[in-house]
Enzyme design. Structure first.
Site, PDB file in Angstrom:
ATOM      1  N   CYS A  31      86.286  48.348  71.348  1.00 26.09           N
ATOM      2  CA  CYS A  31      86.574  49.254  72.459  1.00 26.09           C
ATOM      3  C   CYS A  31      87.696  50.206  72.031  1.00 26.09           C
ATOM      4  CB  CYS A  31      86.998  48.467  73.702  1.00 26.09           C
ATOM      5  SG  CYS A  31      87.518  49.529  75.076  1.00 26.09           S
ATOM      6  N   ASP A  38      83.787  44.393  71.242  1.00 21.74           N
ATOM      7  CA  ASP A  38      82.655  44.473  72.159  1.00 21.74           C
ATOM      8  C   ASP A  38      81.478  43.783  71.492  1.00 21.74           C
ATOM      9  OD1 ASP A  38      83.798  45.980  74.281  1.00 21.74           O
ATOM     10  OD2 ASP A  38      83.547  47.822  73.129  1.00 21.74           O
ATOM     11  N   VAL A  53      61.996  51.708  58.517  1.00 18.70           N
ATOM     12  CA  VAL A  53      63.344  51.338  58.088  1.00 18.70           C
ATOM     13  C   VAL A  53      63.313  49.968  57.418  1.00 18.70           C
ATOM     14  CG1 VAL A  53      64.076  50.276  60.280  1.00 18.70           C
ATOM     15  CG2 VAL A  53      65.779  51.309  58.761  1.00 18.70           C
ATOM     16  N   GLU A  54      64.064  49.841  56.343  1.00 18.61           N
ATOM     17  CA  GLU A  54      64.165  48.584  55.601  1.00 18.61           C
ATOM     18  C   GLU A  54      65.233  47.722  56.282  1.00 18.61           C
ATOM     19  OE1 GLU A  54      65.429  45.611  53.148  1.00 18.61           O
ATOM     20  OE2 GLU A  54      66.744  47.362  53.312  1.00 18.61           O
ATOM     21  N   LEU A  55      64.916  46.460  56.557  1.00 20.67           N
ATOM     22  CA  LEU A  55      65.759  45.620  57.415  1.00 20.67           C
ATOM     23  C   LEU A  55      67.130  45.285  56.835  1.00 20.67           C
ATOM     24  CD1 LEU A  55      63.139  43.175  58.953  1.00 20.67           C
ATOM     25  CD2 LEU A  55      64.151  45.230  59.949  1.00 20.67           C
ATOM     26  N   TYR A  72      80.264  52.496  74.147  1.00 24.45           N
ATOM     27  CA  TYR A  72      78.872  52.027  74.166  1.00 24.45           C
ATOM     28  C   TYR A  72      77.867  53.180  74.064  1.00 24.45           C
ATOM     29  CZ  TYR A  72      80.838  47.833  76.541  1.00 24.45           C
ATOM     30  OH  TYR A  72      81.552  46.726  76.896  1.00 24.45           O
ATOM     31  N   GLU A  73      78.119  54.213  74.872  1.00 27.31           N
ATOM     32  CA  GLU A  73      77.197  55.348  74.914  1.00 27.31           C
ATOM     33  C   GLU A  73      77.103  56.028  73.548  1.00 27.31           C
ATOM     34  OE1 GLU A  73      79.019  54.544  78.891  1.00 27.31           O
ATOM     35  OE2 GLU A  73      79.846  54.804  76.888  1.00 27.31           O
TER      36      GLU A  73
END
Length: 116
Positions: A31, A38, A53-55, A72-73
């Protein structure tokens, strides 16, 4: 955050629309107001075009947020922007669900749809 960590591989079925869902239930950031950690769950849903996407690279990309002071946003939209740039999907959605802080939970959803 380092979007250059994201690696991709060729989608073997680019002519078929199918959804990939990847869930990270152990996402962490900080935060920027309090400096406290968070904890959240990040769900990535996308319909690939030519790339996926490769994990392992996604995991290391997510770890870059661990010590970042970010709302967060902004987490949600930053992940969406970086992944859209890397994967160039037909559609993509990021859902971030955050653990309660002061009795309040937050869910942020950001979406992208390629022009047809």
């Amino acid at each position: 955050m380092k979007p250059e960590l994201l690696e991709t591989f060729e989608n073997q079925y680019p002519n078929r629309d199918y959804t990939i869902e990847i869930v990270n239930p152990e996402f962490t950031s900080v935060c920027p107001k309090t400096g406290l950690p968070d904890f959240g769950t990040i769900t990535l849903q996308y319909i690939p075009n030519k790339l996926c996407v490769e994990l392992k690279s996604l995991k290391y990309y997510y770890l870059e947020f661990r010590n970042a002071g970010i709302f967060y946003e902004n987490v949600t939209n930053k992940i969406l922007d970086d992944l859209v740039k890397a994967v160039k999907p037909k559609e993509m959605k990021i859902i971030s669900e955050w653990k309660a802080r002061g009795g309040i939970t937050t869910t942020v959803t950001a979406s992208y749809e390629a022009e047809k």
